[in-house]
Design a protein around this motif. Sequence first.
Motif, PDB file in Angstrom:
ATOM      1  N   GLN A  91      -8.685  14.914  -7.315  1.00  0.00           N
ATOM      2  CA  GLN A  91      -8.966  14.122  -8.174  1.00  0.00           C
ATOM      3  C   GLN A  91      -8.459  13.538  -9.135  1.00  0.00           C
ATOM      4  O   GLN A  91      -8.736  12.066  -8.956  1.00  0.00           O
ATOM      5  N   GLN A  92      -6.819  13.526  -9.255  1.00  0.00           N
ATOM      6  CA  GLN A  92      -5.654  12.285  -9.695  1.00  0.00           C
ATOM      7  C   GLN A  92      -5.809  11.713  -8.693  1.00  0.00           C
ATOM      8  O   GLN A  92      -5.682  10.619  -8.939  1.00  0.00           O
ATOM      9  N   LEU A  93      -5.693  12.029  -7.613  1.00  0.00           N
ATOM     10  CA  LEU A  93      -5.083  10.966  -6.234  1.00  0.00           C
ATOM     11  C   LEU A  93      -6.869   9.946  -6.138  1.00  0.00           C
ATOM     12  O   LEU A  93      -6.412   8.693  -5.761  1.00  0.00           O
ATOM     13  N   LYS A  94      -7.979  10.357  -5.990  1.00  0.00           N
ATOM     14  CA  LYS A  94      -9.172   9.431  -5.708  1.00  0.00           C
ATOM     15  C   LYS A  94      -8.877   8.064  -7.085  1.00  0.00           C
ATOM     16  O   LYS A  94      -9.765   6.988  -6.685  1.00  0.00           O
ATOM     17  N   MET A 134       0.398  -1.572   0.318  1.00  0.00           N
ATOM     18  CA  MET A 134      -0.170   0.254   0.400  1.00  0.00           C
ATOM     19  C   MET A 134       1.121   1.525  -0.170  1.00  0.00           C
ATOM     20  O   MET A 134       2.179   1.276   0.610  1.00  0.00           O
ATOM     21  N   ALA A 135       0.376   2.132  -0.485  1.00  0.00           N
ATOM     22  CA  ALA A 135       0.812   3.086  -1.139  1.00  0.00           C
ATOM     23  C   ALA A 135       1.421   4.131   0.456  1.00  0.00           C
ATOM     24  O   ALA A 135      -0.222   3.922   0.834  1.00  0.00           O
ATOM     25  N   LYS A 136       2.009   5.090   1.108  1.00  0.00           N
ATOM     26  CA  LYS A 136       1.625   5.433   2.237  1.00  0.00           C
ATOM     27  C   LYS A 136       0.788   6.926   1.823  1.00  0.00           C
ATOM     28  O   LYS A 136       0.505   7.656   0.816  1.00  0.00           O
ATOM     29  N   PRO A 137      -0.228   7.513   3.221  1.00  0.00           N
ATOM     30  CA  PRO A 137      -0.937   7.791   2.862  1.00  0.00           C
ATOM     31  C   PRO A 137      -0.501   9.563   2.828  1.00  0.00           C
ATOM     32  O   PRO A 137       0.603   9.675   3.371  1.00  0.00           O
ATOM     33  N   ILE A 138      -1.119  10.342   1.953  1.00  0.00           N
ATOM     34  CA  ILE A 138      -0.909  11.714   1.786  1.00  0.00           C
ATOM     35  C   ILE A 138      -1.477  13.109   2.919  1.00  0.00           C
ATOM     36  O   ILE A 138      -2.323  13.231   3.510  1.00  0.00           O
ATOM     37  N   ASP A 141      -5.407   7.128  -4.487  1.00  0.00           N
ATOM     38  CA  ASP A 141      -4.958   7.055  -2.819  1.00  0.00           C
ATOM     39  C   ASP A 141      -5.303   7.519  -2.114  1.00  0.00           C
ATOM     40  O   ASP A 141      -6.613   8.067  -1.739  1.00  0.00           O
ATOM     41  N   VAL A 142      -4.805   7.844  -0.508  1.00  0.00           N
ATOM     42  CA  VAL A 142      -5.730   7.887   0.240  1.00  0.00           C
ATOM     43  C   VAL A 142      -4.779   9.321   0.630  1.00  0.00           C
ATOM     44  O   VAL A 142      -3.811   9.285   0.873  1.00  0.00           O
ATOM     45  N   ILE A 143      -5.640  10.704   1.525  1.00  0.00           N
ATOM     46  CA  ILE A 143      -5.532  11.786   1.942  1.00  0.00           C
ATOM     47  C   ILE A 143      -5.159  11.299   3.474  1.00  0.00           C
ATOM     48  O   ILE A 143      -6.955  10.740   3.678  1.00  0.00           O
ATOM     49  N   ALA A 144      -4.822  11.600   4.050  1.00  0.00           N
ATOM     50  CA  ALA A 144      -5.208  11.549   5.731  1.00  0.00           C
ATOM     51  C   ALA A 144      -5.600  12.850   6.757  1.00  0.00           C
ATOM     52  O   ALA A 144      -6.483  13.176   7.115  1.00  0.00           O
ATOM     53  N   LEU A 145      -4.687  14.127   5.273  1.00  0.00           N
ATOM     54  CA  LEU A 145      -4.564  15.432   6.139  1.00  0.00           C
ATOM     55  C   LEU A 145      -4.621  16.289   5.218  1.00  0.00           C
ATOM     56  O   LEU A 145      -4.060  16.044   3.975  1.00  0.00           O
ATOM     57  N   PHE A 146      -5.499  17.291   5.239  1.00  0.00           N
ATOM     58  CA  PHE A 146      -5.449  18.724   4.440  1.00  0.00           C
ATOM     59  C   PHE A 146      -5.386  20.104   5.577  1.00  0.00           C
ATOM     60  O   PHE A 146      -5.831  20.197   6.535  1.00  0.00           O
ATOM     61  N   PRO A 152     -16.552  15.232  -0.184  1.00  0.00           N
ATOM     62  CA  PRO A 152     -16.942  14.682  -1.291  1.00  0.00           C
ATOM     63  C   PRO A 152     -15.758  13.821  -1.952  1.00  0.00           C
ATOM     64  O   PRO A 152     -15.775  12.128  -1.965  1.00  0.00           O
ATOM     65  N   LEU A 153     -14.848  13.875  -2.242  1.00  0.00           N
ATOM     66  CA  LEU A 153     -13.158  13.667  -3.085  1.00  0.00           C
ATOM     67  C   LEU A 153     -12.649  12.659  -0.955  1.00  0.00           C
ATOM     68  O   LEU A 153     -12.238  11.508  -1.261  1.00  0.00           O
TER      69      LEU A 153
END
Length: 548
Positions: free
Chosen positions: A47-50, A1-5, A54-59, A79-80
Amino acid sequence: MAKPILLAVDDDVSVLETVVQDLRRKYGKDYRILRAASGQAALDTCQQLKERGDVIALFLSDQRMPGMTGVDFLEKAIPLYPDAKRVLLTAYTDTEAAIRAINSARIHYYLTKPWDPPEDKLYPVLDDLIAAWNDGHKPAYDGLQLISARWGAGDHETRNFLSRNLIPFKWLDPEKNPECLDLLCEKQLDDAKLPVVLFPDGSSLVQPSMTELAAKVGLRTQARQEHYDVVVAGAGPAGLAAAVYGASEGLKTLIIDSLAPGGQAGSSSKIENYLGFSQGISGERLAKEAYIQAIRLGAEFMTQRVCSIRSENGYHIVRLADGREVSCRVCLIATGVEYCKLDIPGAKEFSGAGLFYGAALTEAASCAQQEIYIVGGANSAGQAAMYFSRSAAQVRMLVRGPSLERSMSRYLIEQIEKTSNIAVEHHTQIRELKGNGHLAEIVLETPNGFETRPATSVFAFIGAAPKTGWLPDCVARDPKGFVLAGPDLKTKAGNLWKYERDPYLLETTVPGIFVAGDVRFGSVKRVASSVGEGSIAIQFVHQYLATL
């Protein structure tokens, strides 16, 4: 699994660079740190990551950005990535907007710039948010998947093989996980032909043999060489000890087993009377550590079934299930024993479909919150009962005798007595298994007569039968199949040893073929004893080789 972002967003290049550096310094080891110079660029990135999965943990977004404010961006990102934590960077004058954004953009925190030093003003906040995200995050599984019906042919065998070899997998039963049928449809596989093993690279195996599965998951199924100093048949405690001592003393050593390192002991949930482990040790861990140790010292392991052995010109030739052969100067028989089979109506029909021999570790998860039955009153049965008691609603031990005292260690008896969901039923035997496709009922003979009870899972731990059917007649055994060696070759029926020198302590009727562990006649049937025999066997191997 890729690291969360962790995604940082700011139109001020210098501020963005500072944010990224601070994030990398603290979180770069476990997370990918990405950046975007505007809200729209950040949305495009999301959008590209979705689409890539890929997973985003924090903005971490600045508020004052031209075109799209931080609040607007965070709101549109929901929503993403609805589960991502959202942090707003604000100037002192933007505090009121940040507070309003707690509702509108559902931000989780706002930070006032500057946040120097980050150790005091940035990291504590992000640590809490990231920890909360991790607690709720369930990463998508991208490993090996096994699709099989619980009671279907090959289901238990395949799960047991993967579990015993410590290969992570996700089990999907079509009855409980109907979505797995879509996976089969996508790959144009027949859902009537199970089990199916799906691999991360997109390939699959349909109703595989254990040798095919072993080769696919990276286990060695062919020997590297044609000749070895020592070939060990069996990778239980005795075989593993021989592997460690043989390899460490410079012997080219090959260990062959059809299942996995550990033998019968490897399936034990906890061994509490093995020297040096005050809190006990699982058979799985003991086997793994021994396997790693033997590999490190130079031993070679192979997943195959040994079919026969013959002797020619002072060499021993071991024939394998795939037809290949390997030769050696010395062969050590360490194939151990297997639990005796129940000889009652329904035993063959429901083997692997509700009736299991051993297998506590493999089947425990399937029996959660159920009532299960254990047949037997020795240590292996007691260890299984304690292990099942963690998850089963009720564990019932069926014991033929009047008590556990004669067959079970005292420490286990005391543990069982203190465990509320274990019930021991004495003078009770199982007489018949009933069901339709899988086990549904059992017939018991109790002190009060016969009775039928509902049951879907029965685990038998009765007696031990040696696995010696593959041996030639020239390797002498007792009537039960246990291999005779050393002093036991001089029996009441006469001396079975036909050579001038005396046999070595663990040497069989064939010079150069030795035996160790539970498969040997008269062995103690304890892990420590098997380890001892496997290690001292190598001493006799050296003595034998010195005479050649």
